[in-house]
Design a protein around this motif. Sequence first.
Motif, PDB file in Angstrom:
ATOM      1  N   PHE A 107     -17.001 -10.095  11.402  1.00 56.97           N
ATOM      2  CA  PHE A 107     -18.105 -10.293  10.467  1.00 56.97           C
ATOM      3  C   PHE A 107     -17.614 -10.979   9.189  1.00 56.97           C
ATOM      4  N   TRP A 108     -16.377 -10.703   8.802  1.00 56.67           N
ATOM      5  CA  TRP A 108     -15.799 -11.450   7.679  1.00 56.67           C
ATOM      6  C   TRP A 108     -15.809 -12.951   7.956  1.00 56.67           C
ATOM      7  N   GLN A 109     -15.516 -13.316   9.199  1.00 53.10           N
ATOM      8  CA  GLN A 109     -15.435 -14.738   9.548  1.00 53.10           C
ATOM      9  C   GLN A 109     -16.767 -15.457   9.368  1.00 53.10           C
ATOM     10  N   GLN A 110     -17.840 -14.683   9.377  1.00 50.33           N
ATOM     11  CA  GLN A 110     -19.178 -15.270   9.223  1.00 50.33           C
ATOM     12  C   GLN A 110     -19.735 -15.048   7.822  1.00 50.33           C
ATOM     13  N   GLY A 111     -18.892 -14.546   6.905  1.00 48.78           N
ATOM     14  CA  GLY A 111     -19.307 -14.373   5.523  1.00 48.78           C
ATOM     15  C   GLY A 111     -19.992 -13.064   5.204  1.00 48.78           C
ATOM     16  N   TYR A 112     -20.021 -12.142   6.163  1.00 47.28           N
ATOM     17  CA  TYR A 112     -20.656 -10.846   5.943  1.00 47.28           C
ATOM     18  C   TYR A 112     -19.674  -9.835   5.361  1.00 47.28           C
ATOM     19  N   GLN A 113     -20.213  -8.828   4.677  1.00 45.97           N
ATOM     20  CA  GLN A 113     -19.394  -7.706   4.220  1.00 45.97           C
ATOM     21  C   GLN A 113     -19.223  -6.712   5.367  1.00 45.97           C
ATOM     22  N   GLY A 114     -17.988  -6.290   5.603  1.00 44.05           N
ATOM     23  CA  GLY A 114     -17.715  -5.322   6.653  1.00 44.05           C
ATOM     24  C   GLY A 114     -16.508  -4.475   6.302  1.00 44.05           C
ATOM     25  N   ILE A 115     -16.514  -3.235   6.746  1.00 42.79           N
ATOM     26  CA  ILE A 115     -15.378  -2.358   6.509  1.00 42.79           C
ATOM     27  C   ILE A 115     -14.993  -1.637   7.800  1.00 42.79           C
ATOM     28  N   MET A 116     -13.766  -1.153   7.822  1.00 42.25           N
ATOM     29  CA  MET A 116     -13.275  -0.338   8.927  1.00 42.25           C
ATOM     30  C   MET A 116     -13.157   1.102   8.464  1.00 42.25           C
ATOM     31  N   VAL A 117     -13.675   2.019   9.279  1.00 43.77           N
ATOM     32  CA  VAL A 117     -13.520   3.459   9.058  1.00 43.77           C
ATOM     33  C   VAL A 117     -12.496   3.942  10.071  1.00 43.77           C
ATOM     34  N   THR A 118     -11.358   4.488   9.612  1.00 34.37           N
ATOM     35  CA  THR A 118     -10.239   4.691  10.528  1.00 34.37           C
ATOM     36  C   THR A 118      -9.267   5.766  10.046  1.00 34.37           C
ATOM     37  N   ASP A 119      -8.512   6.311  10.991  1.00 34.41           N
ATOM     38  CA  ASP A 119      -7.382   7.178  10.622  1.00 34.41           C
ATOM     39  C   ASP A 119      -6.112   6.355  10.374  1.00 34.41           C
ATOM     40  N   THR A 120      -6.260   5.059  10.377  1.00 32.02           N
ATOM     41  CA  THR A 120      -5.235   4.026  10.137  1.00 32.02           C
ATOM     42  C   THR A 120      -4.427   3.679  11.381  1.00 32.02           C
ATOM     43  N   ALA A 121      -4.787   4.241  12.527  1.00 35.04           N
ATOM     44  CA  ALA A 121      -4.242   3.830  13.830  1.00 35.04           C
ATOM     45  C   ALA A 121      -2.714   3.806  13.839  1.00 35.04           C
ATOM     46  N   LEU A 161       0.815  -1.218   0.000  1.00 32.28           N
ATOM     47  CA  LEU A 161       0.000   0.000   0.000  1.00 32.28           C
ATOM     48  C   LEU A 161       0.844   1.262   0.000  1.00 32.28           C
ATOM     49  N   ASN A 162       2.078   1.158   0.490  1.00 30.14           N
ATOM     50  CA  ASN A 162       2.967   2.324   0.510  1.00 30.14           C
ATOM     51  C   ASN A 162       3.334   2.794  -0.890  1.00 30.14           C
ATOM     52  N   LEU A 163       3.121   1.968  -1.887  1.00 26.86           N
ATOM     53  CA  LEU A 163       3.446   2.337  -3.264  1.00 26.86           C
ATOM     54  C   LEU A 163       2.331   3.142  -3.926  1.00 26.86           C
ATOM     55  N   ILE A 164       1.178   3.201  -3.281  1.00 25.18           N
ATOM     56  CA  ILE A 164      -0.013   3.746  -3.939  1.00 25.18           C
ATOM     57  C   ILE A 164      -0.585   4.972  -3.241  1.00 25.18           C
ATOM     58  N   TYR A 165      -0.602   4.970  -1.915  1.00 20.49           N
ATOM     59  CA  TYR A 165      -1.400   5.942  -1.170  1.00 20.49           C
ATOM     60  C   TYR A 165      -0.575   7.115  -0.669  1.00 20.49           C
ATOM     61  N   PRO A 166      -1.211   8.242  -0.320  1.00 26.20           N
ATOM     62  CA  PRO A 166      -0.497   9.486   0.003  1.00 26.20           C
ATOM     63  C   PRO A 166       0.313   9.424   1.288  1.00 26.20           C
ATOM     64  N   SER A 167       1.322  10.303   1.370  1.00 22.84           N
ATOM     65  CA  SER A 167       2.240  10.315   2.514  1.00 22.84           C
ATOM     66  C   SER A 167       1.780  11.233   3.636  1.00 22.84           C
ATOM     67  N   GLN A 168       0.741  12.028   3.392  1.00 26.76           N
ATOM     68  CA  GLN A 168       0.183  12.888   4.439  1.00 26.76           C
ATOM     69  C   GLN A 168      -0.978  12.173   5.134  1.00 26.76           C
ATOM     70  N   GLY A 169      -0.951  12.182   6.452  1.00 25.86           N
ATOM     71  CA  GLY A 169      -2.000  11.514   7.219  1.00 25.86           C
ATOM     72  C   GLY A 169      -3.183  12.407   7.492  1.00 25.86           C
ATOM     73  N   ASN A 170      -3.751  12.979   6.450  1.00 20.81           N
ATOM     74  CA  ASN A 170      -4.848  13.941   6.626  1.00 20.81           C
ATOM     75  C   ASN A 170      -6.194  13.406   6.166  1.00 20.81           C
ATOM     76  N   PHE A 171      -6.295  12.110   5.916  1.00 19.07           N
ATOM     77  CA  PHE A 171      -7.504  11.541   5.341  1.00 19.07           C
ATOM     78  C   PHE A 171      -8.135  10.512   6.275  1.00 19.07           C
ATOM     79  N   ILE A 172      -9.413  10.227   6.014  1.00 24.38           N
ATOM     80  CA  ILE A 172     -10.086   9.105   6.665  1.00 24.38           C
ATOM     81  C   ILE A 172     -10.069   7.946   5.681  1.00 24.38           C
ATOM     82  N   ALA A 173      -9.893   6.723   6.195  1.00 26.42           N
ATOM     83  CA  ALA A 173      -9.758   5.555   5.332  1.00 26.42           C
ATOM     84  C   ALA A 173     -10.946   4.613   5.498  1.00 26.42           C
ATOM     85  N   PHE A 174     -11.342   4.007   4.373  1.00 23.66           N
ATOM     86  CA  PHE A 174     -12.393   2.984   4.344  1.00 23.66           C
ATOM     87  C   PHE A 174     -11.742   1.699   3.846  1.00 23.66           C
ATOM     88  N   ILE A 175     -11.683   0.683   4.708  1.00 24.69           N
ATOM     89  CA  ILE A 175     -10.848  -0.487   4.460  1.00 24.69           C
ATOM     90  C   ILE A 175     -11.669  -1.766   4.539  1.00 24.69           C
TER      91      ILE A 175
END
Length: 233
Positions: A181-195, A123-137
């Motif tokens: 939720f992934w373990q049970q076959g559901y779709q799930g995402i994390m909303v995060t500053d990347t911790a 992911l370091n090859l693709i995404y920005p170097s400034q930590g000013n965004f919210i991420a959907f993962i």
Amino acid sequence: MNNQTFTNLEVEIKGVEKPDEIVIVGGHYDTAFTSPGANDNGSGVAAVLELARRFADKKPNKTLRFVEFTNEEPPYFWTENMGSLVYAKGCKERNENIVAMLSLETMGYFSEEEESQKYPFPLNLIYPSQGNFIAFIGDINSSQLVKNTINYFRKQVQFPSEGVAIFGQIPGIGWSDHWSFWQQGYQGIMVTDTAPFRYKHYHTLQDIPDKIDYEKLTRVVSGLEKVVGGFVS
């Protein structure tokens, strides 16, 4: 377990047209070790509570649940005693149709400094170097949920955002309650500053309230209100 009782806290707003389709917004309310946990995960807990407040008097078409999970942090992380895994297993046993799960995880720290944002390879090859965004993962199975979330978010709020749907084995991708939720076959995402990939006070005694950017966190939550509203409409 261990002669103690641990509790997930849940509020449900029943859908008026499609009550069997369920959207879950959740975050864990425990902290790691001796950390005060203002960002991890006080910010996520506050976001869940605020979204619940904003939807309290609404009548969504789909069923909407707000859940504060116990036991996300070590020593329970990725074990059978992780609160969200216990919860997700219960959903699966009841054959519940969870169409989206949003895990609100460590959301309150932002930086405009160059090189303030780190990533695991590749992911370091693709995404920005400034930590000013919210991420959907999300994982590969949740790719459509990632796309839909970003589309709703970007239409409603002017705030830097990035998204990825990738293999869950990459470090950081499954580090929260969406994993359960992934373990049970559901779709799930994390909303995060990347911790830990941005926030140097992660899991330390310095994870205190003055580290949080409340104005930006508020803007993110306002965007999430529109996201959730889109999912349950």
